[in-house]
Design a protein around this motif. Structure first.
Motif, PDB file in Angstrom:
ATOM      1  N   VAL A  52       0.819  -1.218   0.000  1.00 27.45           N
ATOM      2  CA  VAL A  52       0.000   0.000   0.000  1.00 27.45           C
ATOM      3  C   VAL A  52       0.856   1.272   0.000  1.00 27.45           C
ATOM      4  O   VAL A  52       0.756   2.114   0.894  1.00 27.45           O
ATOM      5  CB  VAL A  52      -1.095   0.014   1.088  1.00 27.45           C
ATOM      6  N   TRP A  53       1.700   1.374  -1.027  1.00 33.31           N
ATOM      7  CA  TRP A  53       2.361   2.609  -1.426  1.00 33.31           C
ATOM      8  C   TRP A  53       3.477   3.055  -0.483  1.00 33.31           C
ATOM      9  O   TRP A  53       3.837   4.229  -0.448  1.00 33.31           O
ATOM     10  CB  TRP A  53       1.346   3.776  -1.602  1.00 33.31           C
ATOM     11  N   LEU A  54       4.036   2.109   0.269  1.00 31.59           N
ATOM     12  CA  LEU A  54       5.022   2.491   1.271  1.00 31.59           C
ATOM     13  C   LEU A  54       6.449   2.128   0.896  1.00 31.59           C
ATOM     14  O   LEU A  54       7.374   2.908   1.073  1.00 31.59           O
ATOM     15  CB  LEU A  54       4.732   1.774   2.605  1.00 31.59           C
ATOM     16  N   ASP A 110       2.035  10.044  13.380  1.00 24.82           N
ATOM     17  CA  ASP A 110       2.182   8.602  13.132  1.00 24.82           C
ATOM     18  C   ASP A 110       1.563   8.110  11.829  1.00 24.82           C
ATOM     19  O   ASP A 110       1.692   6.937  11.471  1.00 24.82           O
ATOM     20  CB  ASP A 110       1.545   7.789  14.269  1.00 24.82           C
ATOM     21  N   SER A 111       0.811   8.963  11.148  1.00 24.59           N
ATOM     22  CA  SER A 111       0.186   8.528   9.894  1.00 24.59           C
ATOM     23  C   SER A 111      -0.078   9.738   9.008  1.00 24.59           C
ATOM     24  O   SER A 111      -0.094  10.883   9.485  1.00 24.59           O
ATOM     25  CB  SER A 111      -1.146   7.808  10.179  1.00 24.59           C
ATOM     26  N   GLY A 112      -0.293   9.456   7.740  1.00 25.36           N
ATOM     27  CA  GLY A 112      -0.561  10.525   6.796  1.00 25.36           C
ATOM     28  C   GLY A 112      -1.805  11.319   7.152  1.00 25.36           C
ATOM     29  O   GLY A 112      -1.833  12.542   7.024  1.00 25.36           O
ATOM     30  N   ALA A 113      -2.840  10.621   7.623  1.00 26.02           N
ATOM     31  CA  ALA A 113      -4.077  11.312   7.996  1.00 26.02           C
ATOM     32  C   ALA A 113      -3.807  12.315   9.110  1.00 26.02           C
ATOM     33  O   ALA A 113      -4.258  13.465   9.072  1.00 26.02           O
ATOM     34  CB  ALA A 113      -5.132  10.299   8.432  1.00 26.02           C
ATOM     35  N   GLU A 114      -3.036  11.895  10.103  1.00 26.16           N
ATOM     36  CA  GLU A 114      -2.696  12.810  11.204  1.00 26.16           C
ATOM     37  C   GLU A 114      -1.881  13.989  10.693  1.00 26.16           C
ATOM     38  O   GLU A 114      -2.077  15.125  11.128  1.00 26.16           O
ATOM     39  CB  GLU A 114      -1.889  12.080  12.272  1.00 26.16           C
ATOM     40  N   GLY A 144     -10.477  14.358  -3.991  1.00 21.77           N
ATOM     41  CA  GLY A 144      -9.277  14.360  -3.157  1.00 21.77           C
ATOM     42  C   GLY A 144      -9.329  13.275  -2.095  1.00 21.77           C
ATOM     43  O   GLY A 144     -10.406  12.813  -1.696  1.00 21.77           O
ATOM     44  N   TYR A 145      -8.152  12.861  -1.651  1.00 18.90           N
ATOM     45  CA  TYR A 145      -8.070  11.904  -0.550  1.00 18.90           C
ATOM     46  C   TYR A 145      -6.893  12.275   0.336  1.00 18.90           C
ATOM     47  O   TYR A 145      -5.770  12.435  -0.157  1.00 18.90           O
ATOM     48  CB  TYR A 145      -7.891  10.465  -1.063  1.00 18.90           C
ATOM     49  N   HIS A 146      -7.159  12.403   1.639  1.00 13.78           N
ATOM     50  CA  HIS A 146      -6.089  12.803   2.562  1.00 13.78           C
ATOM     51  C   HIS A 146      -6.036  11.930   3.811  1.00 13.78           C
ATOM     52  O   HIS A 146      -5.411  12.317   4.794  1.00 13.78           O
ATOM     53  CB  HIS A 146      -6.258  14.265   2.952  1.00 13.78           C
ATOM     54  N   GLY A 147      -6.710  10.783   3.793  1.00 15.12           N
ATOM     55  CA  GLY A 147      -6.700   9.912   4.968  1.00 15.12           C
ATOM     56  C   GLY A 147      -8.089   9.795   5.577  1.00 15.12           C
ATOM     57  O   GLY A 147      -9.039  10.392   5.070  1.00 15.12           O
ATOM     58  N   ASP A 148      -8.196   9.052   6.657  1.00 14.61           N
ATOM     59  CA  ASP A 148      -9.510   8.603   7.115  1.00 14.61           C
ATOM     60  C   ASP A 148      -9.991   9.152   8.452  1.00 14.61           C
ATOM     61  O   ASP A 148     -11.032   8.737   8.946  1.00 14.61           O
ATOM     62  CB  ASP A 148      -9.526   7.081   7.153  1.00 14.61           C
ATOM     63  N   ILE A 215      -4.493  20.108  -1.281  1.00 13.30           N
ATOM     64  CA  ILE A 215      -4.422  19.431  -2.576  1.00 13.30           C
ATOM     65  C   ILE A 215      -3.331  18.360  -2.548  1.00 13.30           C
ATOM     66  O   ILE A 215      -2.292  18.532  -1.906  1.00 13.30           O
ATOM     67  CB  ILE A 215      -4.143  20.460  -3.711  1.00 13.30           C
ATOM     68  N   GLU A 216      -3.590  17.235  -3.204  1.00  9.93           N
ATOM     69  CA  GLU A 216      -2.543  16.238  -3.384  1.00  9.93           C
ATOM     70  C   GLU A 216      -1.546  16.797  -4.397  1.00  9.93           C
ATOM     71  O   GLU A 216      -1.870  17.675  -5.184  1.00  9.93           O
ATOM     72  CB  GLU A 216      -3.154  14.919  -3.887  1.00  9.93           C
ATOM     73  N   SER A 217      -0.334  16.253  -4.361  1.00  5.90           N
ATOM     74  CA  SER A 217       0.731  16.817  -5.170  1.00  5.90           C
ATOM     75  C   SER A 217       0.871  16.096  -6.510  1.00  5.90           C
ATOM     76  O   SER A 217       1.297  14.943  -6.550  1.00  5.90           O
ATOM     77  CB  SER A 217       2.043  16.724  -4.397  1.00  5.90           C
ATOM     78  N   VAL A 249       0.025  21.119   0.807  1.00  2.00           N
ATOM     79  CA  VAL A 249       0.269  20.105  -0.218  1.00  2.00           C
ATOM     80  C   VAL A 249       0.443  18.740   0.451  1.00  2.00           C
ATOM     81  O   VAL A 249       1.231  18.595   1.376  1.00  2.00           O
ATOM     82  CB  VAL A 249       1.499  20.482  -1.073  1.00  2.00           C
ATOM     83  N   ASP A 250      -0.320  17.782  -0.017  1.00  2.00           N
ATOM     84  CA  ASP A 250      -0.283  16.426   0.532  1.00  2.00           C
ATOM     85  C   ASP A 250       0.667  15.577  -0.315  1.00  2.00           C
ATOM     86  O   ASP A 250       0.340  15.191  -1.431  1.00  2.00           O
ATOM     87  CB  ASP A 250      -1.709  15.842   0.512  1.00  2.00           C
ATOM     88  N   GLU A 251       1.843  15.322   0.253  1.00  2.00           N
ATOM     89  CA  GLU A 251       2.856  14.495  -0.441  1.00  2.00           C
ATOM     90  C   GLU A 251       2.935  13.107   0.190  1.00  2.00           C
ATOM     91  O   GLU A 251       3.942  12.411   0.042  1.00  2.00           O
ATOM     92  CB  GLU A 251       4.233  15.165  -0.371  1.00  2.00           C
ATOM     93  N   VAL A 252       1.877  12.701   0.898  1.00  2.00           N
ATOM     94  CA  VAL A 252       1.942  11.426   1.618  1.00  2.00           C
ATOM     95  C   VAL A 252       2.202  10.268   0.647  1.00  2.00           C
ATOM     96  O   VAL A 252       3.060   9.418   0.891  1.00  2.00           O
ATOM     97  CB  VAL A 252       0.660  11.187   2.445  1.00  2.00           C
ATOM     98  N   ALA A 253       1.482  10.257  -0.469  1.00  2.00           N
ATOM     99  CA  ALA A 253       1.671   9.175  -1.441  1.00  2.00           C
ATOM    100  C   ALA A 253       2.834   9.464  -2.384  1.00  2.00           C
ATOM    101  O   ALA A 253       3.574   8.567  -2.772  1.00  2.00           O
ATOM    102  CB  ALA A 253       0.397   8.966  -2.250  1.00  2.00           C
ATOM    103  N   THR A 254       3.002  10.737  -2.748  1.00  2.00           N
ATOM    104  CA  THR A 254       3.909  11.091  -3.835  1.00  2.00           C
ATOM    105  C   THR A 254       5.336  11.398  -3.374  1.00  2.00           C
ATOM    106  O   THR A 254       6.248  11.435  -4.192  1.00  2.00           O
ATOM    107  CB  THR A 254       3.362  12.324  -4.583  1.00  2.00           C
ATOM    108  N   GLY A 278       4.539  11.070   4.585  1.00  2.00           N
ATOM    109  CA  GLY A 278       4.480   9.858   5.423  1.00  2.00           C
ATOM    110  C   GLY A 278       4.935   8.681   4.587  1.00  2.00           C
ATOM    111  O   GLY A 278       6.042   8.680   4.059  1.00  2.00           O
ATOM    112  N   LYS A 279       4.062   7.710   4.433  1.00  2.00           N
ATOM    113  CA  LYS A 279       4.305   6.509   3.616  1.00  2.00           C
ATOM    114  C   LYS A 279       5.794   6.152   3.409  1.00  2.00           C
ATOM    115  O   LYS A 279       6.358   5.442   4.223  1.00  2.00           O
ATOM    116  CB  LYS A 279       3.548   6.618   2.302  1.00  2.00           C
ATOM    117  N   GLY A 280       6.440   6.626   2.352  1.00  3.85           N
ATOM    118  CA  GLY A 280       7.815   6.222   2.050  1.00  3.85           C
ATOM    119  C   GLY A 280       8.876   6.747   3.005  1.00  3.85           C
ATOM    120  O   GLY A 280      10.041   6.372   2.914  1.00  3.85           O
TER     121      GLY A 280
END
Ligand SMILES: *Cc1c(COP(=O)(O)O)cnc(C)c1O
Length: 454
Positions: A52-54, A110-114, A144-148, A215-217, A249-254, A278-280
Motif C-alpha cells: 500500500v504505497w510504502l 504517526d500517519s498521513g491522515a494525522e 481528493g483523498y487525505h486519509g480517514d 491538494i494532493e501533489s 500540499v499532501d505528499e503522503v503518497a507522492t 508519510g508513507k515512504g
C-alpha cells in the motif's frame, strides 16, 4: 497453519475491507525479502503496490534492519512533549534539507491522515494567532483523498469512502480538478485552465474567509491515480498566493521519490506553506509521518505561554525513536543509492513496458508519473463507458494477479501499480506481464458473461 486462517477470520476486522470478501479470499503474509512477500503456505508474491504505497528498498533491507537494531540497543521510545530525542532531531534537520526551501519546521505524527489533520489545524490557528480570525474555511479538491480521520475526510471527496460520514464533517468548498480522460474536450490545457478559472472564481468570492487550500501533489492517488496536467499545481500555487490563502500540499503518497522527484511538487517548483508526508518516509518500515511548515507559520505560534498561541496537539508516540532512526537511514540510502535519479530513469522504461497493455480491448487509459501507475479499465473503449460497479472488475483482476504471483489493490476499475522503488527492469517487466495476463483473462470472462446477457 490453517489454524491461523481460522483465527484471522474469527478475531480480525481489516481496514478498507469487506470482511465477507476476506472470508472467501484470506491471505496471511509471514515474511518478505527484496520486492517479494511470502504467505504462510510458502507462496511468493511480487509486492506490486509496495504494501500500500510504502515500500522503497524492498523488504528486510540490511541497512534499515540494522538501524532499528542499533536504536533498540539505546531506547525504543521517549516522548516529544516538551523535550526531544536524538534521531527525531537529526531527522528533522535532514527533512528540512531535502524538502522545498520555504519549509523549515518539522512536526511529527504517526500517519498521513494525522499529518493532514495537523496541517489543517495549524492553518486554522495561524490566522487566529496573527489576528485574522475570519479566515476559518477550507478549499479542497474534488476526488481528493487525505486519509480517514474526520478532519482529513472533511477535505476529502471520494464519495464511495466519504459520503456516509457527511453529517460528521466540517464544510469545505470543493474545487474542480482536471480529469483529462473524462473531460469533454480531452485537451489537457483547456481542462486545466477551466479548473483554474473556476478556482479563481471561488477565491474572488470567499478568500477573506478561507484559511487554506488542500491538494494532493501532482497525482490524485486514491481517486484512481489521476495525474494533473502540466501547470495545474503551479497555477493553484499562484492563485493561493494572489488571494492570501495557505497552500497545504499532501505528499503522503507522492513524496520520497515515488514520482521520480524527491517530492512531486518539485516537478513544478511549487513551494507549499504546509506539507504532509508519510508513507515512504521510513522506507515502509514504521509509522512515522510529518507536517512541515514555513518559518512564518511557525513564528505565529511562538509567544509567551499566557498568550495562548501554543499548538495544542500531539500523540503518544510522536517522534518515536525507532521510526525516526529508520527514516534517517532511509534518507541516507536515498543519497548513497541514488534512488530518485534511478526511479526517473526506470520510469521511462516502465512507460514503454506499460504500452503493451494499451492494445487490450478494455484498457481505457494508462496513467503514470514515475512509479505511480494506474490502468483504467472500461467496458467500452470508444465510449469510455465504465464497467458496472457491481461487476467488481478491478477486484477480480487483483485476485487473478494474486493467483499469478503479484499483490496489489484496485481503486474501483483502476488497476494500481506502485512497485517498490528499487524494482529492477526485469522485475518491472515480470510484474507488467502478470498485470497484462490478469487483465486479459478477467476481461475475457467478463465479455463472456456480458455476451450471454448475464
Ligand atoms: C495514504 C494517504 C494518506 C493517509 O495516510 P495514512 O498513513 O494512511 O493515514 C493521505 N494522503 C494521501 C495522498 C495518501 O495517499
Amino acid at each position: 497453519m490453517n489454524n491461523l486462517i481460522e483465527k484471522s477470520k474469527k478475531y480480525l476486522w481489516l481496514p478498507f475491507t469487506q470482511m465477507k470478501d476476506y472470508d472467501y479470499n484470506p491471505l496471511i503474509i509471514e515474511s518478505g525479502t527484496g520486492i517479494k512477500v511470502k504467505d504462510i503456505d510458502g507462496n511468493e508474491y511480487y509486492d506490486g503496490f509496495s504494501s500500500v504505497w510504502l515500500n522503497v528498498h524492498g523488504h528486510r533491507k540490511t541497512e534499515l534492519d540494522e538501524a532499528i537494531k542499533r536504536q533498540l540497543d539505546k531506547i525504543a521510545h521517549s516522548t516529544l512533549l516538551g523535550m526531544t530525542n536524538v534521531p527525531a532531531t537529526e531527522l528533522a534537520e535532514k527533512l528540512v534539507q531535502v524538502t522545498p526551501e520555504r519549509l523549515t519546521r518539522v512536526f511529527y505524527s504517526d500517519s498521513g491522515a494525522e499529518a493532514m489533520e495537523i496541517a489543517l489545524k495549524m492553518a486554522f490557528q495561524y490566522w487566529k494567532n496573527i489576528g485574522k480570525p475570519k479566515k476559518q474555511k477550507f478549499i479542497s479538491m474534488q476526488n481528493g483523498y487525505h486519509g480517514d480521520t474526520i478532519g482529513a475526510v472533511s477535505v476529502g471527496a471520494i464519495d464511495l469512502f466519504h459520503h456516509v460520514y457527511g453529517p460528521l464533517m466540517f464544510n469545505s468548498i470543493k474545487a474542480s480538478i482536471p480529469y483529462v480522460y473524462r473531460s469533454e474536450s480531452e485537451d489537457p490545457i483547456q481542462c486545466r485552465d477551466q479548473c483554474l478559472q473556476k478556482l479563481e472564481e471561488i477565491l474572488i468570492c470567499h478568500h477573506e474567509e478561507i484559511a487554506a487550500l488542500s491538494i494532493e501533489s501532482m497525482v490524485q492517488g486514491a481517486a484512481g491515480i489521476i495525474v494533473m496536467p502540466e501547470g495545474f499545481l503551479s497555477g493553484v500555487r499562484a492563485l493561493c498566493t494572489k488571494y492570501d490563502v495557505l497552500m497545504i500540499v499532501d505528499e503522503v503518497a507522492t513524496g520520497f521519490g515515488r514520482t521520480g522527484r524527491m517530492f512531486a511538487c518539485e516537478h513544478e517548483n511549487v513551494q507549499p506553506d504546509l506539507m504532509a508526508a508519510g508513507k515512504g518516509l521510513t522506507g515502509g518500515y514504521l509509522p512515522i509521518a510529518v507536517t512541515l511548515a514555513t518559518e512564518e507559520i511557525y513564528e505565529a505560534f511562538y509567544e509567551d505561554y499566557e498568550q495562548l498561541k501554543t499548538f495544542f496537539h500531539g500523540h503518544s508516540y510522536t517522534g518515536n525513536q525507532l521510526g525516526c532512526a529508520v527514516a534517517l537511514e532511509n534518507l541516507h540510502l536515498f543519497e548513497s543509492e541514488n534512488i530518485v535519479k534511478r526511479v526517473a530513469e526506470k520510469s521511462e522504461y516502465l512507460q514503454k513496458s506499460l504500452e503493451c497493455l494499451r492494445e487490450l480491448p478494455h484498457v481505457g487509459e494508462i496513467r503514470q508519473l514515475g512509479f505511480m501507475c494506474g490502468v483504467e479499465l472500461v467496458q467500452d473503449k470508444r465510449t469510455k463507458s465504465p464497467f458496472a460497479f457491481e461487476r467488481r472488475v478491478g477486484y477480480k483482476v487483483s485476485l487473478k494477479m494474486r493467483e499469478l504471483g503479484m499483490l496489489t489493490r484496485p481503486l474501483g476499475n483502476v488497476i494500481v501499480f506502485m512497485p517498490p522503488l528499487v524494482s529492477t527492469q526485469t522485475e518491472l517487466e515480470e510484474m507488467v506481464a502478470i498485470m497484462r495476463d490478469a487483465i486479459s483473462i478477467v476481461c475475457q470472462e467478463e465479455e463472456a458473461t456480458l455476451g450471454s446477457g448475464v
